[in-house]
Structures are given as structure tokens and as C-alpha cells.
Design a protein around this motif. Structure first.
Motif, PDB file in Angstrom:
ATOM      1  N   PHE A 107       0.832  -1.207   0.000  1.00  0.00           N
ATOM      2  CA  PHE A 107       0.000   0.000   0.000  1.00  0.00           C
ATOM      3  C   PHE A 107       0.869   1.260   0.000  1.00  0.00           C
ATOM      4  N   HIS A 108       1.906   1.267   0.818  1.00  0.00           N
ATOM      5  CA  HIS A 108       2.793   2.435   0.873  1.00  0.00           C
ATOM      6  C   HIS A 108       3.459   2.681  -0.479  1.00  0.00           C
ATOM      7  N   GLN A 109       3.869   1.614  -1.166  1.00  0.00           N
ATOM      8  CA  GLN A 109       4.483   1.786  -2.480  1.00  0.00           C
ATOM      9  C   GLN A 109       3.502   2.376  -3.490  1.00  0.00           C
ATOM     10  N   VAL A 110       2.273   1.862  -3.470  1.00  0.00           N
ATOM     11  CA  VAL A 110       1.268   2.314  -4.438  1.00  0.00           C
ATOM     12  C   VAL A 110       0.856   3.757  -4.158  1.00  0.00           C
ATOM     13  N   ILE A 111       0.606   4.083  -2.912  1.00  0.00           N
ATOM     14  CA  ILE A 111       0.173   5.438  -2.570  1.00  0.00           C
ATOM     15  C   ILE A 111       1.286   6.449  -2.833  1.00  0.00           C
TER      16      ILE A 111
END
Length: 245
Positions: A107-111
Motif C-alpha cells: 500500500f505504501h508503495q502504491v500510494i
């Protein structure tokens, strides 16, 4: 003789390359192409009209350095900006099909890629775009960022990143309507395009709904040309139709 510039961020993406190919044929427009990878320079292009900028990454410091280089490159106005990069999957994660698949690190990578990076470009570029000359600023979003259009579920991180991007762009458009009236923000859904981003998910896409990068680039340039600077954010698909938030 060129009298305006187009800036493409993520210029080594398939759609970024297609946009550059279209724009290089416009006699009065120069190109600034930004990518993390070494650019394959097209020898058929007059290099006097093309500026290549390689960035180490898309963190704030690298973006600041790139914007400083852009500002020093030319006094010509930037009339178009396209932010083409983003992420849906990688070698280590895929879009979530169910709650159990949700992963904080993914999630952190995508956001970071889909929300934070585009907003850093908007933030850092705004001071050099704020002038009398009109500027259309396009950020690649996605229809799945629409909350009202979410009927299938899944893809938690990607949906959230695009919905957050839309909200931040909407908020920025309200501010720019007061302090940078020459800038028009466009949140753009390209449709399912035959690129590495969509490759694992093309199986059930009808042939007429799977677009080439060249088609999307032509559609987008037409949309940009025909979209008025109205001091608000437009959320548009590849046909130029508005998408519900």
C-alpha cells in the motif's frame, strides 16, 4: 520557431513516448522529457527543440532539482504538462482481490507512486507555471478512483491511491483558481491501454476496449486542446467524458 514548451514526466512510459511522438510534429512546440531511465534519443528530432532530464528517483529533492533545471532551460512558457507514470503491480505484489491480500508495505508503495509523487510535481512546478500564458496540467488517474463507480470491489490500494489523488488535485484546483488562474488541472483516465501496467489484466478486455498508446495519446491531446481553463479540476476519460467522483 518554437514559442511554447510541453513537459512530459514519465517520458519513457509507453503513453509518454506516444505523446512525445505526436508533439514533436508540432512546429511551434518544444519538448522537455523527464524520466528515471536513460532516454533513447530520436535522431529524427531536432535536438534544439528537445530537452532530456534524467532524475535519480521521484523523491522531493530529485523533483526540486529537475524543476530548477526546467526553470533554467528556457524563458518560453510551458503550455502543457503530462504526468504519465504510476504503478498497479510489481514483482512483489498484485492488486488485492480480497481483504486478506491487503499488505501495508505494498500500500505504501502504491500510494507513494500514484498520489504523493504527482502531487510533489504539482507543488514544485506551480511556481514556474504561474504566469499569463495558459497551461493545461494533466495527471494520469483512473476510473477505479471513482468512489461512486466502484461496483466490483477489490484493488484496495490502487483504488485508494487514485481516489486520494483526485481529492488532492481537486483541492489544488480550488487554490489555483485564486493564485494561478492560468493553470487548468485535468485528472485523466486513459482506459485499458496495452502497456506493461495492464498486461496481466487484459484477458477479459474486449479487443475494442484495449487501446494502443498511440490512440490514447491522440485522444488526450485532442481533449487537452478542447478543454477550457475554467479554474476547476476536470475528471475525464479517454473519450473526454466526465467521470463521477
Amino acid at each position: 520557431m518554437i514559442n511554447q514548451l510541453t513537459l512530459i514526466i514519465g517520458a519513457n512510459s509507453d503513453i509518454g513516448k506516444a505523446l512525445a511522438t505526436q508533439i514533436k510534429n508540432v512546429a511551434d512546440t518544444g519538448l522537455i522529457l523527464i524520466s528515471r531511465e536513460a532516454s533513447n534519443k530520436d535522431k529524427s528530432v531536432n535536438e534544439l527543440n528537445v530537452k532530456y532530464i534524467k532524475v535519480k528517483d521521484y523523491l522531493a529533492q530529485s523533483i526540486e532539482m529537475a524543476v530548477a533545471e526546467i526553470a533554467a532551460h528556457s524563458e518560453l512558457p510551458i503550455s502543457q504538462v503530462f504526468i504519465c507514470n504510476g504503478i498497479l503491480h510489481s514483482e512483489t505484489f498484485q492488486p488485492e482481490k480480497r481483504l486478506e491480500d491487503f499488505d501495508a508495505q505494498a500500500f505504501h508503495q502504491v500510494i507513494s507512486a500514484n498520489t504523493l509523487t504527482p502531487m510533489l510535481w504539482v507543488q514544485k512546478l506551480t511556481p514556474i507555471l504561474t504566469r499569463k500564458s495558459p497551461c493545461k496540467f494533466v495527471v494520469f488517474s483512473a476510473r477505479v478512483g471513482s468512489i461512486s463507480d466502484n461496483n466490483l470491489g477489490g484493488w484496495y490500494s490502487y483504488r485508494a491511491s487514485k481516489a486520494a489523488l483526485n481529492m488532492m488535485l481537486k483541492t489544488a484546483s480550488i487554490e489555483l483558481a485564486r493564485r494561478a488562474k492560468n493553470i487548468k488541472l485535468i485528472s485523466f483516465h486513459p482506459g485499458t491501454t496495452d502497456t506493461p501496467l495492464s498486461k496481466p489484466f487484459q484477458k477479459n478486455v474486449p479487443p475494442e476496449k484495449l487501446f494502443t498508446s498511440e490512440f490514447v495519446a491522440k485522444q488526450l491531446l485532442s481533449i487537452v486542446e478542447n478543454t477550457a481553463i475554467d479554474h476547476t479540476l476536470s475528471y475525464l476519460d479517454w473519450e473526454g467524458k466526465s467521470i463521477n467522483w
